[in-house]
Design a protein around this motif. Structure first.
Motif, PDB file in Angstrom:
ATOM      1  N   GLU A   1      45.611  41.137  43.535  1.00  0.00           N
ATOM      2  CA  GLU A   1      45.409  39.961  42.681  1.00  0.00           C
ATOM      3  C   GLU A   1      45.261  40.403  41.229  1.00  0.00           C
ATOM      4  OE1 GLU A   1      43.495  36.545  44.588  1.00  0.00           O
ATOM      5  OE2 GLU A   1      42.647  37.992  45.970  1.00  0.00           O
ATOM      6  N   GLY A   2      45.640  41.646  40.968  1.00  0.00           N
ATOM      7  CA  GLY A   2      45.617  42.161  39.592  1.00  0.00           C
ATOM      8  C   GLY A   2      44.293  42.807  39.220  1.00  0.00           C
ATOM      9  N   GLY A   3      43.276  42.725  40.111  1.00  0.00           N
ATOM     10  CA  GLY A   3      41.975  43.321  39.800  1.00  0.00           C
ATOM     11  C   GLY A   3      42.031  44.833  39.982  1.00  0.00           C
ATOM     12  N   SER A   4      41.219  45.549  39.247  1.00  0.00           N
ATOM     13  CA  SER A   4      41.115  47.015  39.291  1.00  0.00           C
ATOM     14  C   SER A   4      42.432  47.733  38.986  1.00  0.00           C
ATOM     15  CB  SER A   4      40.538  47.496  40.643  1.00  0.00           C
ATOM     16  OG  SER A   4      41.426  47.233  41.695  1.00  0.00           O
ATOM     17  N   ILE A   5      43.359  47.049  38.347  1.00  0.00           N
ATOM     18  CA  ILE A   5      44.629  47.641  37.920  1.00  0.00           C
ATOM     19  C   ILE A   5      44.625  47.605  36.391  1.00  0.00           C
ATOM     20  CG2 ILE A   5      47.168  47.352  37.961  1.00  0.00           C
ATOM     21  CD1 ILE A   5      45.913  48.047  40.697  1.00  0.00           C
ATOM     22  N   ALA A   6      44.970  48.740  35.747  1.00  0.00           N
ATOM     23  CA  ALA A   6      44.808  48.844  34.284  1.00  0.00           C
ATOM     24  C   ALA A   6      45.423  47.650  33.544  1.00  0.00           C
ATOM     25  CB  ALA A   6      45.416  50.152  33.794  1.00  0.00           C
ATOM     26  N   CYS A   7      46.648  47.300  33.859  1.00  0.00           N
ATOM     27  CA  CYS A   7      47.299  46.164  33.171  1.00  0.00           C
ATOM     28  C   CYS A   7      47.449  44.971  34.112  1.00  0.00           C
ATOM     29  CB  CYS A   7      48.662  46.582  32.633  1.00  0.00           C
ATOM     30  SG  CYS A   7      48.555  47.801  31.316  1.00  0.00           S
ATOM     31  N   GLY A   8      46.573  44.882  35.116  1.00  0.00           N
ATOM     32  CA  GLY A   8      46.674  43.788  36.077  1.00  0.00           C
ATOM     33  C   GLY A   8      46.115  42.483  35.531  1.00  0.00           C
ATOM     34  N   MET A   9      46.609  41.381  36.032  1.00  0.00           N
ATOM     35  CA  MET A   9      46.092  40.061  35.660  1.00  0.00           C
ATOM     36  C   MET A   9      46.493  39.053  36.739  1.00  0.00           C
ATOM     37  SD  MET A   9      48.614  38.730  32.589  1.00  0.00           S
ATOM     38  CE  MET A   9      47.988  37.040  32.603  1.00  0.00           C
ATOM     39  N   PRO A  10      45.826  37.908  36.787  1.00  0.00           N
ATOM     40  CA  PRO A  10      46.244  36.882  37.750  1.00  0.00           C
ATOM     41  C   PRO A  10      47.602  36.289  37.351  1.00  0.00           C
ATOM     42  CG  PRO A  10      44.047  36.425  36.857  1.00  0.00           C
ATOM     43  CD  PRO A  10      44.645  37.492  36.025  1.00  0.00           C
ATOM     44  N   ALA A  11      48.179  35.507  38.242  1.00  0.00           N
ATOM     45  CA  ALA A  11      49.503  34.915  37.992  1.00  0.00           C
ATOM     46  C   ALA A  11      49.393  33.741  37.025  1.00  0.00           C
ATOM     47  CB  ALA A  11      50.116  34.474  39.318  1.00  0.00           C
ATOM     48  N   LEU A  12      49.147  34.076  35.764  1.00  0.00           N
ATOM     49  CA  LEU A  12      48.988  33.081  34.703  1.00  0.00           C
ATOM     50  C   LEU A  12      50.077  33.299  33.663  1.00  0.00           C
ATOM     51  CD1 LEU A  12      45.233  33.794  34.105  1.00  0.00           C
ATOM     52  CD2 LEU A  12      46.132  31.724  35.114  1.00  0.00           C
ATOM     53  N   ASP A  13      50.123  32.447  32.656  1.00  0.00           N
ATOM     54  CA  ASP A  13      51.062  32.666  31.557  1.00  0.00           C
ATOM     55  C   ASP A  13      50.900  34.084  31.028  1.00  0.00           C
ATOM     56  OD1 ASP A  13      52.173  30.229  31.696  1.00  0.00           O
ATOM     57  OD2 ASP A  13      51.214  29.411  29.899  1.00  0.00           O
ATOM     58  N   GLY A  14      52.023  34.760  30.824  1.00  0.00           N
ATOM     59  CA  GLY A  14      51.978  36.130  30.310  1.00  0.00           C
ATOM     60  C   GLY A  14      52.046  37.181  31.403  1.00  0.00           C
ATOM     61  N   ALA A  15      52.004  36.749  32.669  1.00  0.00           N
ATOM     62  CA  ALA A  15      52.036  37.741  33.764  1.00  0.00           C
ATOM     63  C   ALA A  15      53.478  38.110  34.106  1.00  0.00           C
ATOM     64  CB  ALA A  15      51.339  37.184  34.999  1.00  0.00           C
ATOM     65  N   ILE A  16      53.713  39.405  34.223  1.00  0.00           N
ATOM     66  CA  ILE A  16      55.008  39.874  34.746  1.00  0.00           C
ATOM     67  C   ILE A  16      54.959  39.629  36.245  1.00  0.00           C
ATOM     68  CG2 ILE A  16      56.464  41.894  35.123  1.00  0.00           C
ATOM     69  CD1 ILE A  16      55.234  43.086  32.538  1.00  0.00           C
ATOM     70  N   GLU A  17      55.854  38.769  36.734  1.00  0.00           N
ATOM     71  CA  GLU A  17      55.800  38.403  38.156  1.00  0.00           C
ATOM     72  C   GLU A  17      56.978  38.958  38.947  1.00  0.00           C
ATOM     73  OE1 GLU A  17      56.325  34.305  39.054  1.00  0.00           O
ATOM     74  OE2 GLU A  17      57.862  34.009  37.532  1.00  0.00           O
ATOM     75  N   ALA A  18      57.984  39.488  38.244  1.00  0.00           N
ATOM     76  CA  ALA A  18      59.132  40.051  38.948  1.00  0.00           C
ATOM     77  C   ALA A  18      59.648  41.241  38.154  1.00  0.00           C
ATOM     78  CB  ALA A  18      60.233  39.001  39.091  1.00  0.00           C
TER      79      ALA A  18
ATOM     80  N   THR B   1      43.457  20.867  40.794  1.00  0.00           N
ATOM     81  CA  THR B   1      43.169  21.821  39.733  1.00  0.00           C
ATOM     82  C   THR B   1      42.746  23.141  40.373  1.00  0.00           C
ATOM     83  OG1 THR B   1      41.958  22.152  37.650  1.00  0.00           O
ATOM     84  CG2 THR B   1      40.696  21.274  39.470  1.00  0.00           C
ATOM     85  N   SER B   2      42.722  24.178  39.574  1.00  0.00           N
ATOM     86  CA  SER B   2      42.238  25.456  40.087  1.00  0.00           C
ATOM     87  C   SER B   2      41.668  26.257  38.928  1.00  0.00           C
ATOM     88  CB  SER B   2      43.365  26.238  40.748  1.00  0.00           C
ATOM     89  OG  SER B   2      44.277  26.651  39.779  1.00  0.00           O
ATOM     90  N   PHE B   3      40.809  27.175  39.234  1.00  0.00           N
ATOM     91  CA  PHE B   3      40.264  28.052  38.197  1.00  0.00           C
ATOM     92  C   PHE B   3      39.784  29.345  38.828  1.00  0.00           C
ATOM     93  CE2 PHE B   3      37.005  24.986  39.458  1.00  0.00           C
ATOM     94  CZ  PHE B   3      35.930  25.780  39.786  1.00  0.00           C
ATOM     95  N   GLU B   4      39.623  30.328  37.959  1.00  0.00           N
ATOM     96  CA  GLU B   4      39.146  31.618  38.411  1.00  0.00           C
ATOM     97  C   GLU B   4      37.683  31.472  38.836  1.00  0.00           C
ATOM     98  OE1 GLU B   4      39.844  36.018  36.478  1.00  0.00           O
ATOM     99  OE2 GLU B   4      39.732  34.300  35.192  1.00  0.00           O
ATOM    100  N   ASN B   5      37.319  32.018  39.978  1.00  0.00           N
ATOM    101  CA  ASN B   5      35.928  31.897  40.419  1.00  0.00           C
ATOM    102  C   ASN B   5      35.010  32.611  39.416  1.00  0.00           C
ATOM    103  OD1 ASN B   5      33.442  32.017  41.670  1.00  0.00           O
ATOM    104  ND2 ASN B   5      34.334  32.146  43.714  1.00  0.00           N
ATOM    105  N   PRO B   6      34.132  31.861  38.747  1.00  0.00           N
ATOM    106  CA  PRO B   6      33.295  32.486  37.707  1.00  0.00           C
ATOM    107  C   PRO B   6      32.265  33.443  38.280  1.00  0.00           C
ATOM    108  CG  PRO B   6      32.569  30.234  38.087  1.00  0.00           C
ATOM    109  CD  PRO B   6      33.816  30.432  38.917  1.00  0.00           C
ATOM    110  N   GLN B   7      32.118  33.457  39.597  1.00  0.00           N
ATOM    111  CA  GLN B   7      31.149  34.378  40.206  1.00  0.00           C
ATOM    112  C   GLN B   7      31.604  35.827  40.103  1.00  0.00           C
ATOM    113  OE1 GLN B   7      31.061  32.652  44.124  1.00  0.00           O
ATOM    114  NE2 GLN B   7      29.342  31.319  43.639  1.00  0.00           N
ATOM    115  N   ARG B   8      32.753  36.042  39.502  1.00  0.00           N
ATOM    116  CA  ARG B   8      33.242  37.421  39.333  1.00  0.00           C
ATOM    117  C   ARG B   8      32.245  38.291  38.577  1.00  0.00           C
ATOM    118  NH1 ARG B   8      38.156  37.836  36.321  1.00  0.00           N
ATOM    119  NH2 ARG B   8      37.870  40.046  36.690  1.00  0.00           N
ATOM    120  N   PHE B   9      31.378  37.687  37.785  1.00  0.00           N
ATOM    121  CA  PHE B   9      30.399  38.525  37.074  1.00  0.00           C
ATOM    122  C   PHE B   9      29.462  39.217  38.049  1.00  0.00           C
ATOM    123  CE2 PHE B   9      28.091  34.488  37.299  1.00  0.00           C
ATOM    124  CZ  PHE B   9      26.830  34.904  37.707  1.00  0.00           C
ATOM    125  N   GLY B  10      29.411  38.727  39.287  1.00  0.00           N
ATOM    126  CA  GLY B  10      28.573  39.362  40.312  1.00  0.00           C
ATOM    127  C   GLY B  10      29.360  40.329  41.177  1.00  0.00           C
ATOM    128  N   GLY B  11      30.568  40.684  40.755  1.00  0.00           N
ATOM    129  CA  GLY B  11      31.400  41.616  41.526  1.00  0.00           C
ATOM    130  C   GLY B  11      32.690  40.947  41.939  1.00  0.00           C
TER     131      GLY B  11
END
Ligand code: FES
Length: 547
Positions: free
Chosen positions: A339-356, A165-175
């Motif tokens: 990894e999609g961070g700090s980009i206006a329309c950036g996101m991780p490689a999840l459902d809904g991500a434009i990957e190509a 399994t994998s998940f987004e590191n929830p520590q992101r609230f700390g930066g």
């Protein structure tokens, strides 16, 4: 008109009164929680990407949160109109590979020799009885990344992968990167980062189709900060010049023989067997952590005669160059842009991500999307769009768009555009600059040129999915023959799994970590020069050998 609340892509009319948690529940979203909306567990975090002003003021249990994170159980909609968009931390949806690719050694080929063994109904760790049971003997390998956490559950008697399994590191609230997490952990006593992560890990482990108490060992890899936060070490010194972890300093003072760490299952706050051993693989030096050490094990550097390079592009990019005779490693603070961070329309490689992305002859964008409809753009999509804009002359190698426009629209949907800003390109240029500067610094310190490399491993989930030709065009990876480039996938989790299955390999990992030379980028005399050069969008040229 009521506020439209969009959570994890699902929209609902919010008329006030209820919390974001309540709304999420009402549309069937599984919000992480251990305290059932009491404001105690801190797990129900959401990241608000639009409409922060339409929400209630920060409540007392949320005072630890920075940026646009909120506790969904403490937050309600207070505005009478507008749009709020937010998402929970992503769980179990990140794109992960079940094995690595093109490696000389894989965990399936490792001779099984775990530290946890069975003698009748006695279960032993290194020969010491910890339990009486005829049930399975299981272990977990974990790659604790700044952005993503990956877990593999393995049967230690057969080597079989049972689940992952994998998940987004929830520590992101700390930066979003390690220096901010270090600052956060230093400023906020109480181990909030560790405790929040432990809550998420507990849920992930409890969802595995096994009794968590049959998990007797866990091997943890991650960069120095992530690993040490998990083991509740102070990370303050990693953030201060000369950037050393407590374990590294203690080893230099002769107080310990290894930088690896061990704690019990009970001490780890996880629901595994209380006497389980949780082993934190050794870090190398400074920010070059246990993930880099695990990569070395996965690519079998201890036995490699060829000259190989490993590049694991991430928020913290790891770079390793060498063979069994000499190894050099560095860590580049590239930031989260790819990894999609700090980009206006950036996101991780999840459902809904434009990957190509491809620009067709009629100048329209052709998009490859993970699932539909598009929600944002992930790292591999960002590389493609930069490459295509460059190829078609719509962006120059300094990252400026043609005709003085500052925004390129990739997709238009109902009430939503997906676009790339010139300021996004600037963020990506800087992330690329850090990566390229790292490459040049490591290669020049080793005294070799890119062409001397026989195998260039692109490690990590991102490295697995990026378009190599597009990456060469924008100058993210060197312009090597494609036959030399191996998109290996997550070598850090592969190395952690190998160390979980074999005592001999774990010893090899310890030995490897001790003999790696650390290339300190911050003191390399040409780093800034390399960085400026690397910020340009053009192929990475070989550099003259120098040290
Ligand atoms: S549900 Fe536990 S803090 Fe919100």
């Amino acid at each position: 008109m009521p506020v439209i609340l969009t959570i994890n892509g699902q929209s609902i009319e919010a008329r006030g009164g209820q919390s974001l948690f309540d709304y999420a529940e009402s549309v069937g979203i599984d919000v992480p929680t251990s305290c059932r909306k009491q404001g105690k567990c801190k797990e129900c975090m959401v990241e608000v990407v639009e409409g922060m002003d339409a929400l209630s003021a920060l409540a007392e249990p949320e005072q630890h949160l920075k940026g646009n994170f909120r506790l969904s159980c403490q937050t309600s909609v207070t505005a009478s109109e507008g749009h709020v968009r937010c998402h929970t931390m992503r769980r179990g949806h990140m794109r992960i590979e079940r094995h690595a690719f093109g490696l000389p050694l894989s965990n399936r080929a490792v001779e099984l020799d775990p530290t946890v063994t069975r003698d009748g109904d006695r279960i032993l760790i290194d020969g010491v009885e910890v339990e009486r049971s005829t049930g399975p003997i299981l272990g977990i390998a974990m790659d604790l990344g700044t952005t993503t956490v990956v877990l593999r559950l393995v049967d230690l008697e057969t080597g079989e992968l049972i689940a992952d399994t994998s998940f987004e590191n929830p520590q992101r609230f700390g930066g979003s990167e390690v220096m901010s997490r270090i600052a956060y952990d230093t400023e906020h006593p109480g181990r909030l980062l560790m405790r929040t992560l432990a809550g998420y890990l507990t849920h992930a482990i409890e969802k595995f189709p096994v009794d968590p108490k049959s998990i007797y060992e866990m091997v943890v890899v991650g960069n120095s900060t992530m690993r040490d936060l998990f083991f509740r070490q102070s990370v303050y010194s990693i953030g201060q010049n000369p950037y050393r972890s407590i374990t590294e300093m203690e080893m230099a003072e002769g107080k310990r023989k290894t930088t690896s760490l061990v704690q019990s299952g009970l001490h780890s706050l996880l629901p595994i067997h209380p006497k389980a051993r949780v082993y934190g693989a050794p870090i190398i030096s400074g920010h070059v952590g246990a993930d880099a050490a695990a990569c070395m094990l996965a690519v079998d550097l201890a036995h490699e005669e060829r000259l190989v390079a490993v590049m694991d592009i991430g928020t913290n990019t790891e770079l390793i160059v060498g063979n069994r005779h000499r190894i050099l490693a560095a860590s580049c603070p590239a930031g989260p842009a790819f990894e999609g961070g700090s980009i206006a329309c950036g996101m991780p490689a999840l459902d809904g991500a434009i990957e190509a992305v491809e620009i067709a002859g009629d100048a329209t964008f052709r998009l490859g999307v993970i699932g539909v409809p598009p929600e944002g753009i992930c790292g591999s999509g960002l590389i493609d769009v930069l490459s295509e804009l460059l190829r078609t002359g719509r962006m120059n190698d300094m990252g400026r768009f043609e005709d003085d426009v500052h925004r390129v629209r990739l997709w238009q949907g109902e009430g939503k555009d997906i676009f790339l800003l010139e300021s996004d390109v600037n963020e990506l240029a800087q992330a690329k600059g850090a990566n390229v500067a790292g490459l040049h610094a490591v290669f020049s310190s080793y005294g070799i040129d890119f062409d001397d490399i026989e195998v260039f491993y692109l490690a990590g989930g991102f490295g697995r999915h990026l378009n190599v030709e597009a990456s060469k065009r924008i100058g993210l990876v060197p312009s090597l023959a494609s036959t030399k480039i191996v998109q290996a996938g997550n070598t850090a989790i592969e190395g952690a799994t190998i160390a979980l299955l074999s005592k001999a390999k774990r010893k090899e990992l310890e030995d490897l970590a001790k003999r790696v030379e650390h290339c300190r980028l911050e003191t390399h005399p040409s780093f800034f020069e390399f960085f400026v050069e690397g910020c340009q969008f053009k192929p990475v040229e070989p550099i003259p050998c120098a040290s």
